[in-house]
Design an enzyme around this catalytic site. Structure first.
Site, PDB file in Angstrom:
ATOM      1  N   LYS A  40       9.194   4.576   4.489  1.00 26.19           N
ATOM      2  CA  LYS A  40       8.064   4.706   5.419  1.00 26.19           C
ATOM      3  C   LYS A  40       8.503   4.308   6.821  1.00 26.19           C
ATOM      4  CE  LYS A  40       4.699   3.460   1.852  1.00 26.19           C
ATOM      5  NZ  LYS A  40       3.725   2.469   1.419  1.00 26.19           N
ATOM      6  N   GLU A  67       7.957   0.480 -10.366  1.00 18.78           N
ATOM      7  CA  GLU A  67       7.616  -0.408  -9.239  1.00 18.78           C
ATOM      8  C   GLU A  67       7.577  -1.865  -9.670  1.00 18.78           C
ATOM      9  OE1 GLU A  67       4.019   0.609  -7.131  1.00 18.78           O
ATOM     10  OE2 GLU A  67       5.048   2.051  -5.860  1.00 18.78           O
TER      11      GLU A  67
HETATM   12  O1  LIG Z   1      -3.517   3.047  -2.527  1.00 13.19           O
HETATM   13  P1  LIG Z   1      -2.549   3.129  -1.404  1.00 13.19           P
HETATM   14  O2  LIG Z   1      -2.602   1.924  -0.529  1.00 13.19           O
HETATM   15  O3  LIG Z   1      -2.757   4.404  -0.628  1.00 13.19           O
HETATM   16  O4  LIG Z   1      -1.102   3.143  -1.990  1.00 13.19           O
HETATM   17  C1  LIG Z   1      -0.660   4.155  -2.839  1.00 13.19           C
HETATM   18  C2  LIG Z   1       0.659   3.843  -3.448  1.00 13.19           C
HETATM   19  O5  LIG Z   1       1.627   3.636  -2.456  1.00 13.19           O
HETATM   20  C3  LIG Z   1       2.435   2.512  -2.750  1.00 13.19           C
HETATM   21  O6  LIG Z   1       2.021   1.459  -1.974  1.00 13.19           O
HETATM   22  C4  LIG Z   1       3.878   2.810  -2.479  1.00 13.19           C
HETATM   23  O7  LIG Z   1       4.055   3.300  -1.232  1.00 13.19           O
HETATM   24  C5  LIG Z   1       2.143   2.265  -4.214  1.00 13.19           C
HETATM   25  O8  LIG Z   1       2.441   0.978  -4.594  1.00 13.19           O
HETATM   26  C6  LIG Z   1       0.705   2.622  -4.303  1.00 13.19           C
HETATM   27  O9  LIG Z   1       0.309   2.830  -5.629  1.00 13.19           O
END
Ligand SMILES: O=P(O)(O)OC[C@H]1O[C@](O)(CO)[C@@H](O)[C@@H]1O
Length: 452
Positions: A425, A290
């Site tokens: 998403k 990432e």
């Molecule tokens: O803690 P959250 O906001 O649920 O996100 C979980 C994970 O999803 C992401 O945003 C990717 O979709 C990651 O960067 C992050 O670690």
């Protein structure tokens, strides 16, 4: 106390002389930019001095909540995905008995993970297993809106309340989320759950040393003080004023960037010879993937468990396209001791190993593999870890985080955002007709009709 250490000799031999050292000014600039907060993504630098800023009082608070969950639950489900999941799992699996879930000694609650997939069978099987269990939930989400986690939490919250009653459920559901926004925060405040805050300036993949990782790790029965102490010592060892040649994060960042830009090595395989490190590599993959995979650039982070994967991926690594390099995480001394026994018949011809430790064979497999892969054209970086314990895992975590920040800046990307993860998403919500996605839903349906 010993320290993790880095050996790049078998990688530098694939580069022009002085190629790693030549990065010194750029690494220095990257270190300055991180310290001064002048780099891109500077609103996400809270991880940089996190270990040294964690107070004993804060760790005591984490431990107190962990103790409540340990007392009241035989199973604790940790709901989270990505950075809200992998760090805790990496440390818990790294430190646990490999058969922890079968060793029901009642000393520690069983830790299970959810909210990291949308598999119906997985969630059905999990909720079925929990039916007669006294279980608790740690709901972890920085945004508080991640679909995978929210779906699992919805199921788990209801089941926990149905089984324990709403009042008792309040004592065993804990939220780790944003201070103010998101559904997880709103729910925790409304229901009166104990909650911990994920600082705004710490991104998910850098958050293992916040309550995101610390709470589940403490619930599992591991020493979060030692974990943080290890990370704090590594924070010093990788500091901006530590000389380039002695700074492991600087050297690792420079070596991998030199291999990428000057030797065409586009894939880094993190390898272990201890199955317990499988999830550590998963955590590492997110950290680097990432952080660096953007602007059509970036080393692809991959992982192998050896010797297991030598019998599946070994052929490719030895003789496939020469676009890879390896980073081996080597554990110097195992925690347990097991000797090979004598066998009168010696049908397997292994009596020559009689009386030797299993680890002696593993170490020769490790050395033999490194030499073979180097001979096959695969540069090799070695990260030596004295022992698998909380202190050294803390060191390892900070070492990789710091090197990641530096390496991303050397690559000239913003290492602290992840805009690309929104694409799937958006499509998923459009396909599910989520309210607010009407235009996207229409567009994607038209696209699918045209593709038929
Ligand atoms: O803690 P959250 O906001 O649920 O996100 C979980 C994970 O999803 C992401 O945003 C990717 O979709 C990651 O960067 C992050 O670690």
């Amino acid at each position: 106390m010993k320290s993790i250490s880095l050996n790049i000799t078998k990688a530098a031999s694939f580069l022009a002389e002085g190629a790693v050292k030549a990065y010194e000014p750029k690494v220095k600039a990257a270190q300055e930019a991180l310290e001064n907060g002048t780099c891109e993504g500077n609103d996400f630098l809270g991880w940089l001095h996190l270990p040294s800023s964690i107070t004993p009082e804060f760790l005591n608070e984490i431990q107190a909540v962990a103790n409540t969950l340990r007392e009241k639950c035989e199973v604790v489900v940790v709901a989270g995905i990505g950075g809200s999941y992998l760090g805790a799992r990496a440390v818990i699996e790294g430190l646990s008995n490999s058969f922890a879930w079968l060793v029901n000694d009642k000393k520690n609650p069983t830790i299970l993970f959810a909210g990291n997939n949308i598999g119906e069978d997985y969630l059905y099987e999990l909720t079925s297993f929990l039916k007669d269990k006294k279980f608790g939930v740690i709901n972890i989400s920085k945004s508080g809106t991640t679909t995978e986690t929210a779906l699992a939490f919805r199921l788990l919250k209801k089941q926990c309340e149905d089984q324990r009653g709403k009042e008792e459920a309040k004592d065993v559901i804990v939220a780790v989320t944003d201070a103010k926004k998101g559904a997880a925060r709103t729910c925790a405040d409304k229901e009166g759950y104990k909650s911990f805050i994920i600082p705004d300036n710490v991104g998910g993949r850098f958050s293992v040393l916040t309550p995101v990782g610390l709470l589940p790790i403490a619930v599992a029965g591991f020493d979060v003080k030692q974990l943080v102490a290890g990370a704090a010592d590594m924070e010093k060892a990788c500091g901006k004023d530590v000389a380039f040649d002695e700074n492991p994060a600087a050297i690792y960042a420079a070596t991998r960037q030199a291999l990428y830009t000057q030797a065409g090595k586009k894939i880094e395989i993190v390898c272990n010879f201890q199955p317990k490190l499988h999830y550590f590599a998963e955590w590492w993959k997110q950290l680097y993937g990432e952080s660096e995979g953007k602007d059509q650039k970036g080393i692809f982070p991959a992982a192998c468990d050896f010797t297991t994967d030598l019998h599946s991926m070994g052929q490719w690594i030895q003789e496939g396209e020469r676009s890879i390099f390896e980073t081996v995480i080597s554990v110097e001394t195992p925690n347990e001791k097991l000797l090979f026994p004598h066998d009168n018949e010696n049908l397997d011809g292994l009596n020559f190993l009689e009386g030797k430790r299993v680890d002696e064979v593993n170490k020769m497999a490790e050395l033999g593999t490194r030499l073979a892969h180097v001979d096959g054209g695969v540069p090799n970086i070695l990260v030596n870890v004295p022992e698998l314990n909380a202190y050294y895992l803390g060191q390892l975590i900070y070492f990789f985080e710091k090197a990641c920040g530096i390496s991303g800046l050397l690559e000239e990307v913003n290492p602290f955002n992840q805009p690309g993860v929104e694409a799937y998403k958006k499509n998923m919500f459009a396909l599910l007709n989520k309210p607010g996605y009407e235009a996207e839903s229409k567009a994607i349906q038209e696209r699918l009709a045209n593709e038929k």
